[in-house]
Design an enzyme around this catalytic site. Structure first.
Site, PDB file in Angstrom:
ATOM      1  N   SER A   1       0.877  -1.158   0.000  1.00 12.87           N
ATOM      2  CA  SER A   1       0.000   0.000   0.000  1.00 12.87           C
ATOM      3  C   SER A   1       0.912   1.204   0.000  1.00 12.87           C
ATOM      4  O   SER A   1       1.676   1.397   0.931  1.00 12.87           O
ATOM      5  CB  SER A   1      -0.874  -0.007   1.244  1.00 12.87           C
ATOM      6  N   ARG A   2       0.882   1.988  -1.079  1.00 11.18           N
ATOM      7  CA  ARG A   2       1.891   3.037  -1.218  1.00 11.18           C
ATOM      8  C   ARG A   2       1.577   4.288  -0.420  1.00 11.18           C
ATOM      9  O   ARG A   2       2.472   5.037  -0.090  1.00 11.18           O
ATOM     10  CB  ARG A   2       2.071   3.389  -2.693  1.00 11.18           C
ATOM     11  N   VAL A   3       0.321   4.564  -0.121  1.00 10.17           N
ATOM     12  CA  VAL A   3       0.024   5.806   0.600  1.00 10.17           C
ATOM     13  C   VAL A   3      -0.689   5.586   1.922  1.00 10.17           C
ATOM     14  O   VAL A   3      -0.726   6.472   2.761  1.00 10.17           O
ATOM     15  CB  VAL A   3      -0.814   6.772  -0.265  1.00 10.17           C
TER      16      VAL A   3
END
Lengths: 496, 129
Positions: A362-364
Site C-alpha cells: 500500500s503506497r500511501v
C-alpha cells in the site's frame, strides 16, 4: 382532498400548459446489430450524447464520423429496424444521484432492479467527468478500516486511496471487498458496490449477506449482470462513481468497489471491435489504459477548501492462472496506489484471506494508519519478513539453533493469527491487542493448532475486562502508559 | 502523405465549379473532373458522388423534401401552405396517421417539427405527474 379541489388543481395545471411545437433533430438507422447502431443524419450530435431510438431504447453516440454516427445501445434492440428514426436528446449520458439510491439495487442507468418502488431523485450527474485536479486534493490522512487483520496491519488503506485487489478466480477477492463494506457500519462511510459481468445468483447472495449484516443501510449496489449488454457493463463503474461523487460533493466519505474491472475491459473490447476501432495488444483498443485511469483518477481525497469528502476505490482484477504480467493487470497495477495479491496456493493451504504479504503493498495508506496500529504493525511486518526467509528451513526444525527456531515458531503463530473467517470483520482495537500479544511472545506456549481457540478466548477476556483499553487502542492512542497497560493485560490473560 | 478527399468534398467541388457554366465550358470542366477522378482512382465511386451531387444541388436550389403527417387527408392548398413555410420549392409528401389524433408532424431531412396532439398530450401527462 375532495374531488372538486382535484378538478380545480387539474384545470389550473392544464390552463398553464403551453402548446409548443417540438423541434427535434433526427437521423436514420442504416445498420443495427450486436448492440451497435450506425446512423446517418444527426449532423450536430455530440460525443457520448444520449440518443432515443423507437420504443424508448436509449443509445450513446460513440463514433462521430464523416457521414455516420456509431452508437451503442443501452437495452433491448430487437424491435429497431433499418430506416427507423433516431432522435437527439441533447443530454450527455447521465445517471440519477441522491440519498434515495442508498439501500437499493440499481442498474447502471439508476433504475431499480430490486423489485422496489421507482427511484426518483430529481438530480442527475454525468457519467463521464474529469477527475478533480491537483489544487483540490490533499494527502490521504484518514484510514479505511477493512476489519481484516492482515490488511489493516500490513497493507493499510486510507480514505481516498485506490487499492487494487488482484488474484485468480476463487481466491476470495469479493470476500475482502464485502467484508470491508460490512465493517463500515457506523464509520460514516457510504459504500457503492459495482458488480460488472457477475452471475446474478452471486449478486443476489451478496445483497442478502449485506442485508443480514445491516450494511444495506449505507450501500448502493450497481449491477450490470452477466446477461446485461456489453454497453451496460462498460458504463457501470462510471455510473457507480458518479453516484459516489454526489455524496463526496456533500463532504462525505465514500467507498467504491468495482467487481471486476477485467470484465469491464472485455465489454469495452467488444464494443470497440464492433465499432471497428483498430485492435491493439490482446485485441484491446488503444485507449484501454485511459479506460481505467480516468475511472480510478476520480477516486480522491479533496481538501477542505474544495468541500472535503473522499472516494476510496477498491478495484478488483481477476488474473488467469496467476499471471499478473498480462495487459490489463499491469495497467491497473500501475494506476493504483498499491495492490492486495491473493494466491490460490495460500488459499488451499488454509491461509484465508489468501494474502501474499510479500508482494502486496500500500503506497500511501501508511500515513493514514492509526498510531497504535502502526507501532504494532512495524514489529509484525519485520517478524513476517524474517519468517518468510526462514520458512524453508522449518522442516529441519530439530537441527536449528534456538534463535532461528524461535523466529520460526513466532512466524507460524503470526500466520495463524492473521487467518480470519469470512463476514467476521474485527474492530481495530481488538486487532491491535491480539497482534501485540502474539508478536510479543505471549502465545509461544500455545500450540500452532490451538491459536484459533486461544484467540477467541483472548477476545472474550479483553471484551469483558479490558474494554477501556480497547477503546483507547481504537482511537489510536499509543504511548508508554498504554503500552504498559496492554502488556499487563496480556500477562493477566496468560496467567488464566 | 497525400490528403484523402471524401465523396462529399468531390460532390461539392463539382457543384462549385459547374454552377454558372454552360455548353462547351461545362463539358470541358466535367471532362477535367472525370480525369481527376481517374487519377485519384475514384471512378468506382462516381455513382455515389453523383447522387451526393444531386442532393447537394437540390439543397442549394432551395428544394426541400418534406414529409407531412396528419390525422386526416389534407387538401392540396393546405399542403402547399405548409410547404411554403419551409421553402418555396418544397416537395411535400403527405402521410396519414390516425394515431397522432390531430395537428401535423413535419419532417425535413434531419429535423422533425412535432405539433401533433399526441405529443402535446404526452407532454401534459409528464407535466402532471
Amino acid at each position: 382532498m375532495s374531488i372538486n379541489s382535484i378538478v380545480e388543481e387539474l384545470k389550473k395545471n392544464i390552463s398553464v400548459f403551453e402548446k409548443q411545437v417540438e423541434v427535434e433533430e433526427v437521423g436514420t438507422v442504416i445498420e443495427i446489430g450486436d448492440g451497435i447502431a450506425r446512423m446517418s443524419g444527426l449532423a450536430k450530435c455530440q460525443a457520448s450524447e444520449m440518443l432515443e431510438f423507437p420504443g424508448g431504447t436509449m443509445g450513446v453516440a460513440l463514433n462521430l464520423e464523416e457521414e455516420t454516427v456509431g452508437a451503442m445501445l443501452l437495452g433491448e434492440y430487437t424491435h429497431i429496424k433499418e430506416g427507423d428514426t433516431v432522435k437527439r436528446t441533447g443530454r450527455i449520458l447521465s445517471v440519477p444521484v441522491g440519498e434515495q439510491l442508498i439501500g437499493r439495487v440499481v442498474n447502471p442507468l439508476g433504475q431499480a432492479i430490486d423489485g422496489g418502488t421507482e427511484i426518483k431523485t430529481g438530480k442527475f450527474y454525468p457519467v463521464e467527468k474529469i477527475a478533480p485536479g491537483v489544487m483540490l486534493r490533499e494527502r490521504v490522512n484518514q484510514p479505511v478500516q477493512t476489519g481484516i487483520k492482515a490488511i489493516d496491519a500490513m497493507i493499510p488503506i486510507g480514505r481516498g486511496q485506490r487499492e487494487l485487489i488482484i488474484g485468480d478466480r476463487q481466491t476470495g477477492k469479493t470476500a475482502i471487498a464485502i467484508d470491508t463494506i460490512i465493517n463500515q457500519h457506523g464509520k460514516n462511510m457510504i459504500c457503492v458496490y459495482v458488480a460488472i459481468g457477475q452471475k446474478e445468483s452471486k449478486i443476489a447472495r451478496i445483497v442478502t449477506k449485506l442485508k443480514e449484516a445491516g450494511a444495506m443501510d449505507y450501500t448502493i449496489v450497481v449491477v450490470a449482470g452477466a446477461s446485461a449488454p456489453a454497453s451496460l457493463s462498460y458504463i457501470a463503474p462510471y455510473a457507480g462513481v458518479a453516484m459516489a461523487e454526489y455524496f463526496m460533493d456533500q463532504g462525505k466519505d465514500v467507498l467504491c468497489v468495482y467487481d471486476d474491472l477485467s470484465k469491464q475491459a472485455w465489454a469495452y473490447r467488444e464494443i470497440s471491435l464492433l465499432l471497428r476501432r483498430p485492435p491493439g495488444r490482446e485485441a484491446y483498443p488503444g485507449d484501454v489504459f485511459y479506460l481505467h485511469s480516468r475511472l480510478l483518477e476520480r477516486a480522491c481525497r479533496r481538501n477542505q477548501e474544495a468541500g472535503g469528502g473522499s472516494i476510496t476505490a477498491l478495484p478488483i482484477i481477476e488474473t488467469q492462472s496467476g499471471d499478473v504480467t498480462a495487459y490489463i493487470p499491469t495497467n491497473v497495477i500501475s494506476i493504483t496506489d498499491g495492490q492486495i495479491f491473493l494466491e490460490q496456493d495460500l488459499f488451499y493451504r488454509g491461509i484465508r484471506p489468501a494474502l501474499n504479504v510479500g508482494i502486496s503493498v500500500s503506497r500511501v495508506g501508511g500515513d493514514a494508519q492509526l498510531k497504535s496500529m502502526k507501532k504494532v504493525a512495524g514489529k509484525l511486518k519485520l517478524s513476517m519478513a524474517q519468517f518468510r526467509e526462514l520458512e524453508a528451513f522449518a522442516q529441519f526444525s530439530s537441527d536449528l539453533d534456538p534463535e532461528t527456531k524461535k523466529q520460526i515458531d513466532l512466524g507460524a503463530r503470526l500466520v495463524e493469527i492473521l487467518k480470519q473467517p469470512q463476514y467476521r470483520p474485527m474492530a481495530v482495537g481488538d486487532q491491535v491487542a491480539v497482534i501485540y500479544a502474539v508478536s510479543n511472545g505471549f502465545a509461544t506456549s500455545v500450540s500452532v493448532e490451538g491459536i484459533q481457540e486461544w484467540e477467541a478466548q483472548f477476545h472474550e477476556y479483553f471484551g469483558k475486562f479490558k474494554q477501556p483499553l480497547l477503546d483507547k487502542l481504537s482511537k489510536g492512542d499509543w504511548d508508554e502508559a498504554v503500552e504498559k497497560e496492554l502488556k499487563e493485560a496480556c500477562a493477566d490473560f496468560a496467567k488464566k | 502523405m497525400k490528403k484523402k478527399r471524401t465523396t462529399i468534398q468531390y460532390a461539392r467541388a463539382l457543384y462549385e465549379i459547374t454552377t454558372d457554366l454552360k455548353g462547351k465550358d461545362l463539358s470541358a470542366v466535367v471532362h477535367g473532373f472525370v480525369s481527376m477522378l481517374a487519377r485519384d482512382h475514384k471512378l468506382k465511386q462516381a455513382h455515389r458522388i453523383l447522387s451526393v451531387f444531386m442532393e447537394y444541388a437540390k439543397e442549394r436550389a432551395g428544394e426541400m423534401p418534406l414529409t407531412v403527417t396528419s390525422a386526416r387527408d389534407l387538401s392540396d392548398r393546405e399542403l402547399v401552405k405548409i410547404g411554403n413555410i419551409f421553402s418555396k420549392h418544397a416537395e411535400v409528401t403527405p402521410l396519414v396517421d390516425k394515431g397522432i389524433i390531430g395537428g401535423v408532424i413535419v419532417r425535413t431531412k434531419d429535423k422533425i417539427f412535432d405539433a401533433s396532439i399526441r405529443t402535446q398530450l404526452a407532454r401534459l401527462k409528464k407535466q402532471l405527474t
